[in-house]
Design a protein around this motif. Structure first.
Motif, PDB file in Angstrom:
ATOM      1  N   ALA A  54      76.682  -3.558 -32.482  1.00 20.17           N
ATOM      2  CA  ALA A  54      78.324  -2.855 -32.219  1.00 20.17           C
ATOM      3  C   ALA A  54      77.618  -2.339 -30.367  1.00 20.17           C
ATOM      4  CB  ALA A  54      79.359  -2.272 -32.404  1.00 20.17           C
ATOM      5  N   ASP A  55      76.277  -2.012 -30.701  1.00 23.48           N
ATOM      6  CA  ASP A  55      76.124  -1.135 -29.467  1.00 23.48           C
ATOM      7  C   ASP A  55      75.272  -2.145 -28.897  1.00 23.48           C
ATOM      8  OD1 ASP A  55      76.051   1.191 -30.597  1.00 23.48           O
ATOM      9  OD2 ASP A  55      73.805   0.927 -32.271  1.00 23.48           O
ATOM     10  N   ASP A  56      74.818  -3.147 -28.614  1.00 21.51           N
ATOM     11  CA  ASP A  56      74.642  -4.387 -27.453  1.00 21.51           C
ATOM     12  C   ASP A  56      76.029  -5.259 -26.551  1.00 21.51           C
ATOM     13  OD1 ASP A  56      73.624  -6.409 -26.333  1.00 21.51           O
ATOM     14  OD2 ASP A  56      72.642  -6.934 -28.031  1.00 21.51           O
ATOM     15  N   ASP A  61      80.481  -9.641 -26.491  1.00 20.34           N
ATOM     16  CA  ASP A  61      80.267 -10.236 -25.738  1.00 20.34           C
ATOM     17  C   ASP A  61      80.274 -11.940 -25.966  1.00 20.34           C
ATOM     18  OD1 ASP A  61      82.311 -10.501 -23.167  1.00 20.34           O
ATOM     19  OD2 ASP A  61      80.694 -11.822 -22.053  1.00 20.34           O
ATOM     20  N   GLN A  62      79.515 -12.216 -26.993  1.00 20.62           N
ATOM     21  CA  GLN A  62      78.700 -13.114 -27.142  1.00 20.62           C
ATOM     22  C   GLN A  62      80.055 -13.661 -28.315  1.00 20.62           C
ATOM     23  OE1 GLN A  62      74.999 -13.634 -28.612  1.00 20.62           O
ATOM     24  NE2 GLN A  62      75.460 -15.478 -29.909  1.00 20.62           N
ATOM     25  N   TRP A  63      79.804 -12.629 -29.602  1.00 15.41           N
ATOM     26  CA  TRP A  63      80.712 -12.759 -30.489  1.00 15.41           C
ATOM     27  C   TRP A  63      82.682 -13.158 -30.203  1.00 15.41           C
ATOM     28  CZ3 TRP A  63      79.752 -14.990 -34.973  1.00 15.41           C
ATOM     29  CH2 TRP A  63      78.493 -14.703 -35.614  1.00 15.41           C
ATOM     30  N   ALA A  64      82.995 -11.618 -29.405  1.00 18.33           N
ATOM     31  CA  ALA A  64      84.466 -12.075 -28.534  1.00 18.33           C
ATOM     32  C   ALA A  64      84.434 -12.902 -28.286  1.00 18.33           C
ATOM     33  CB  ALA A  64      84.431 -10.409 -27.935  1.00 18.33           C
ATOM     34  N   ARG A  65      83.332 -14.109 -27.424  1.00 10.36           N
ATOM     35  CA  ARG A  65      83.737 -15.282 -26.969  1.00 10.36           C
ATOM     36  C   ARG A  65      84.824 -16.519 -28.923  1.00 10.36           C
ATOM     37  NH1 ARG A  65      80.190 -14.453 -23.462  1.00 10.36           N
ATOM     38  NH2 ARG A  65      78.843 -15.689 -24.523  1.00 10.36           N
ATOM     39  N   LYS A  66      83.212 -16.467 -29.179  1.00  8.96           N
ATOM     40  CA  LYS A  66      83.353 -16.944 -30.457  1.00  8.96           C
ATOM     41  C   LYS A  66      84.170 -16.732 -31.067  1.00  8.96           C
ATOM     42  CE  LYS A  66      78.164 -17.585 -30.511  1.00  8.96           C
ATOM     43  NZ  LYS A  66      77.421 -17.160 -31.254  1.00  8.96           N
ATOM     44  N   ASP A  73      89.518  -6.062 -29.102  1.00  7.70           N
ATOM     45  CA  ASP A  73      89.382  -6.112 -30.369  1.00  7.70           C
ATOM     46  C   ASP A  73      88.021  -6.157 -31.313  1.00  7.70           C
ATOM     47  OD1 ASP A  73      92.393  -6.227 -30.216  1.00  7.70           O
ATOM     48  OD2 ASP A  73      92.188  -8.060 -29.108  1.00  7.70           O
ATOM     49  N   LEU A  74      87.467  -7.153 -30.861  1.00 10.29           N
ATOM     50  CA  LEU A  74      85.794  -7.419 -31.980  1.00 10.29           C
ATOM     51  C   LEU A  74      85.520  -5.639 -32.231  1.00 10.29           C
ATOM     52  CD1 LEU A  74      84.426  -8.518 -33.246  1.00 10.29           C
ATOM     53  CD2 LEU A  74      82.764  -8.957 -31.116  1.00 10.29           C
ATOM     54  N   LYS A  75      85.759  -4.687 -31.560  1.00 10.42           N
ATOM     55  CA  LYS A  75      85.049  -3.476 -31.559  1.00 10.42           C
ATOM     56  C   LYS A  75      86.248  -2.980 -32.938  1.00 10.42           C
ATOM     57  CE  LYS A  75      82.808  -2.310 -27.242  1.00 10.42           C
ATOM     58  NZ  LYS A  75      82.791  -1.004 -26.226  1.00 10.42           N
ATOM     59  N   ALA A  76      87.567  -2.862 -32.442  1.00 12.07           N
ATOM     60  CA  ALA A  76      88.169  -2.638 -33.630  1.00 12.07           C
ATOM     61  C   ALA A  76      88.342  -2.878 -34.704  1.00 12.07           C
ATOM     62  CB  ALA A  76      89.506  -2.251 -33.137  1.00 12.07           C
ATOM     63  N   ALA A  77      87.749  -4.201 -35.183  1.00 17.48           N
ATOM     64  CA  ALA A  77      87.614  -4.752 -36.133  1.00 17.48           C
ATOM     65  C   ALA A  77      86.228  -4.427 -36.888  1.00 17.48           C
ATOM     66  CB  ALA A  77      87.748  -6.481 -36.139  1.00 17.48           C
ATOM     67  N   ILE A  78      85.439  -4.001 -36.000  1.00 17.27           N
ATOM     68  CA  ILE A  78      84.022  -3.243 -36.786  1.00 17.27           C
ATOM     69  C   ILE A  78      84.114  -2.341 -37.125  1.00 17.27           C
ATOM     70  CG2 ILE A  78      81.570  -2.737 -36.306  1.00 17.27           C
ATOM     71  CD1 ILE A  78      81.688  -4.811 -33.788  1.00 17.27           C
ATOM     72  N   VAL A  79      84.508  -1.490 -36.821  1.00 16.73           N
ATOM     73  CA  VAL A  79      85.074  -0.209 -36.781  1.00 16.73           C
ATOM     74  C   VAL A  79      86.129  -0.080 -38.109  1.00 16.73           C
ATOM     75  CG1 VAL A  79      86.431   1.742 -36.429  1.00 16.73           C
ATOM     76  CG2 VAL A  79      85.255   1.063 -34.730  1.00 16.73           C
ATOM     77  N   PRO A  86      80.512 -12.066 -41.745  1.00 18.72           N
ATOM     78  CA  PRO A  86      82.258 -12.382 -42.831  1.00 18.72           C
ATOM     79  C   PRO A  86      83.121 -11.941 -43.136  1.00 18.72           C
ATOM     80  CG  PRO A  86      79.622 -12.446 -44.370  1.00 18.72           C
ATOM     81  CD  PRO A  86      79.408 -12.140 -42.477  1.00 18.72           C
ATOM     82  N   ASP A  87      82.659  -9.786 -43.223  1.00 19.11           N
ATOM     83  CA  ASP A  87      83.925  -8.992 -43.182  1.00 19.11           C
ATOM     84  C   ASP A  87      84.477  -8.927 -42.126  1.00 19.11           C
ATOM     85  OD1 ASP A  87      83.113  -8.309 -45.676  1.00 19.11           O
ATOM     86  OD2 ASP A  87      81.696  -6.790 -44.956  1.00 19.11           O
ATOM     87  N   VAL A  88      84.060  -8.934 -40.243  1.00 21.02           N
ATOM     88  CA  VAL A  88      85.282  -9.650 -39.249  1.00 21.02           C
ATOM     89  C   VAL A  88      85.322 -10.779 -39.628  1.00 21.02           C
ATOM     90  CG1 VAL A  88      84.591  -9.856 -36.697  1.00 21.02           C
ATOM     91  CG2 VAL A  88      83.165  -8.061 -38.005  1.00 21.02           C
ATOM     92  N   LYS A  89      84.899 -12.076 -39.655  1.00 24.84           N
ATOM     93  CA  LYS A  89      86.016 -13.464 -39.967  1.00 24.84           C
ATOM     94  C   LYS A  89      86.950 -12.918 -40.875  1.00 24.84           C
ATOM     95  CE  LYS A  89      81.983 -16.491 -38.947  1.00 24.84           C
ATOM     96  NZ  LYS A  89      81.752 -17.912 -39.512  1.00 24.84           N
TER      97      LYS A  89
END
Length: 94
Positions: A54-56, A61-66, A73-79, A86-89
């Motif tokens: 989450a610091d990169d 950006d890469q994972w958000a596109r994928k 939204d990706l940052k929120a899912a990580i938090v 697998p947990d984010v998926k």
């Protein structure tokens, strides 16, 4: 009204069946299933293990596109669910 089919009037049935066939085709075209080629499938981008850094910003950006979501939204899912892919998926139902 009764429709009689006789040798002198064989077109009654043929005309009706042609109209029915056209109607069925139109109905099928209206209710055709859309292709799901553009939908996201978990296997389409491989990674089932590992973490998201989450610091990169580039990695986010890469994972958000994928995942087809915004970086926020990706940052929120990580938090909410941690850095493990697998947990984010699972949280995103991917």
């Amino acid at each position: 009204m009764e429709i009689s089919i006789t040798k002198s009037n064989p077109g009654n049935l043929a005309g009706r069946s042609d109209k029915l066939a056209v109607h069925r085709k139109e109905e099928m075209d209206r209710n055709a299933l859309e292709s799901d080629e553009d939908t996201l499938e978990a296997e389409s981008f491989g990674a089932t293990t590992g973490i998201i850094n989450a610091d990169d910003p580039d990695e986010l950006d890469q994972w958000a596109r994928k995942f087809q979501i915004s970086v926020q939204d990706l940052k929120a899912a990580i938090v909410l669910h941690g850095h493990k892919i697998p947990d984010v998926k699972k949280y995103l139902s991917i």
